[in-house]
Design an enzyme around this catalytic site. Structure first.
Site, PDB file in Angstrom:
ATOM      1  N   ALA A 137      35.453  62.601  30.374  1.00 44.97           N
ATOM      2  CA  ALA A 137      34.636  63.818  30.235  1.00 44.97           C
ATOM      3  C   ALA A 137      33.829  63.677  28.959  1.00 44.97           C
ATOM      4  O   ALA A 137      34.083  62.778  28.144  1.00 44.97           O
ATOM      5  CB  ALA A 137      35.520  65.058  30.142  1.00 44.97           C
ATOM      6  N   LYS A 138      32.850  64.488  28.779  1.00 41.11           N
ATOM      7  CA  LYS A 138      32.107  64.544  27.505  1.00 41.11           C
ATOM      8  C   LYS A 138      31.430  65.900  27.437  1.00 41.11           C
ATOM      9  O   LYS A 138      31.116  66.495  28.478  1.00 41.11           O
ATOM     10  CB  LYS A 138      31.040  63.432  27.467  1.00 41.11           C
ATOM     11  CG  LYS A 138      30.667  63.003  26.083  1.00 41.11           C
ATOM     12  CD  LYS A 138      31.731  62.104  25.503  1.00 41.11           C
ATOM     13  CE  LYS A 138      31.381  61.576  24.138  1.00 41.11           C
ATOM     14  NZ  LYS A 138      32.362  60.581  23.694  1.00 41.11           N
TER      15      LYS A 138
END
Ligand code: NAD
Length: 429
Positions: free
Chosen positions: A117-118
């Site tokens: 994720a980011k």
């Protein structure tokens, strides 16, 4: 090649080098090597969830400003999502999506049970007061409260954020849930469940990977000549640990240029000088000034780009003199430059391996948070070292067996593990 995804906005102009396209081209190369099923490739080429929230922030002047906050969750086949939150003016949804995908492969390569994720907000944090940054961090996390959690998605610091922002985010989540939840973020201060060893972790991982690569060439760190671009969190820690292990750090740099010393820099003294001089390194005694471009092409054994992406390109790849490049930053060597360096026999140790020490210790912090049992630094460093060395060995073995570059081998391992898990779990419904 423009990758389209129903969840991502169109590419703004043909001249734009899209980081998401670049990430997909690495995935495509690994998929080809693995002879991956087209359907599986389609699933892995798309982020699982893309969230953009509106963040109304009251400036200290009383004015209201609306910011856009992104969180992209690439894949959760192996476990909860994991990835940093970036506060930087260049943040775009496509960049965040590319970095989320890279996190998936990095976690799978290291054998830690996460998917990528980011997150990010396109702001220059230096233009905001501490109170404004606190309001931004808290509102961002409260807008995302249903999308994060210790078994859902666990944010961490990234460019422009630090333990301070993680503490605000952990507090916001915990207050809303009704009790302290240390496992919701990593990279927290020690006082609220942060892990010993986290600060130096990415630099320590770089040191371990360089040490192993030298060992494979029948060499050791003792006396090895190393140039490091970037002297921040990662470059500074790597320099300190490599210097401690007997390497000669002949040059380091920051955004405003570098310094060179033929016989090696005294890193502890340089760090003290940097602290006293408002983060400056220029003017340190017995050194010559050099530019960032000159640093990259110095005669040395190991080059560690630890600052920005796209630093070693087709323009300077032929002039690189190091035999080993360890990518401490994300994406410092372009795809084309990597090919010409490999053709010359230069070993390029890819970012998803070289800079994985940070996420490994984040994982160890999360494990400690879930079990409410906290370890000493020796145990944290030892667990991290085991995972890093194992991953390095597997990458090199895969590279030799398949006769492919270490970069492609790292992707083959990461992508292969996720694809296998996807097949074993099957497609719902
Ligand atoms: P940082 O902000 O602490 O340090 C960056 C360093 O690069 C600073 O010394 C800065 O002066 C220097 N720099 C800036 N512009 C430069 C330029 N044009 N030329 C040369 N140097 C320049 O950041 P960091 O946390 O050390 O991260 C560095 C890189 O490592 C980034 O690509 C980041 O995504 C990656 N990374 C960091 C971590 C982590 O745990 N911090 C983990 C994985 C990857």
């Amino acid at each position: 090649m423009d990758k389209t995804s129903p969840l991502l906005p169109e590419i703004p102009s043909p001249a734009y080098i899209c980081p998401f396209d670049q990430a997909c081209s690495y995935l495509d190369a690994a998929a080809k090597e693995l002879k991956l099923d087209q359907g599986v490739l389609e699933i892995l080429s798309n982020p699982r969830k893309v969230v953009t929230v509106s963040i109304p922030v009251k400036r200290d002047s009383g004015e209201i400003q609306i910011l856009a906050g992104h969180r992209v969750q690439h894949c959760n086949v192996l476990g909860p999502h994991k990835g940093g939150i970036r506060f930087h003016p260049a943040v775009t949804l496509r960049e965040v999506s590319a970095l989320a995908m890279l996190m998936t492969w990095k976690c799978a390569l290291l054998g830690i049970p996460y998917g990528g994720a980011k997150g990010g907000i396109a702001i220059n944090p230096k233009s905001y007061s501490i109170n404004e940054l606190e309001r931004i961090s808290r509102r961002y996390i409260s807008e995302l409260i249903k999308d994060i959690g210790p078994s859902v998605d666990i944010p961490a610091p990234d460019m422009g954020t630090s333990a301070r922002e993680m503490a605000w985010m952990m507090d916001t989540y915990s207050v809303n849930i009704g009790h302290a939840v240390p496992g919701v973020v990593t990279g927290k201060p020690l006082s609220i469940g942060g892990s010993l060893g986290r600060e130096m972790a990415t630099g320590r991982g770089v040191m371990i990977i360089v040490r192993e690569a030298l060992k494979d060439k029948g060499k050791s760190l003792e006396g090895t000549r190393i140039a490091i671009q970037g002297f921040g969190n990662v470059g500074g820690a790597a320099a300190e640990l490599l210097h401690q292990a007997g390497a000669k750090i002949i040059a380091v740099s920051t955004g405003s240029g570098g310094i060179f010393a033929e016989n090696g820099l005294d890193i502890p003294q340089l760090k003290a000088y940097q602290k006293e001089n408002n983060r400056k390194i220029s003017g340190f005694s017995k050194t010559q000034p050099i530019s960032n471009a000159e640093l990259l092409t110095l005669p040395c054994d190991v080059l560690i780009p630890a600052a920005l992406e796209n630093q070693i390109t087709q323009k300077n790849a032929d002039r690189i003199q190091a035999n080993i490049i360890a990518e401490a930053a994300n994406g410092p060597v372009t795809l084309e430059a990597n090919l010409s360096l490999e053709a010359r026999g230069v070993t390029v140790l890819p970012d998803i391996l070289s800079n994985a020490g940070g996420v490994v210790v984040s994982y160890l912090e999360w494990v400690q948070g879930l079990s409410y049992l906290f370890w000493d630094e020796e145990k944290v460093n030892g667990e991290m070292e085991n995972l890093m060395v194992q991953a390095y060995r597997k990458v090199m073995q895969q590279s030799q067996e398949r006769k492919i570059s270490p970069r492609l081998a790292a992707y083959v391992l990461g992508v292969g593990r996720v694809a296998q898990a996807l097949k074993d779990r099957g497609l719902y419904p």
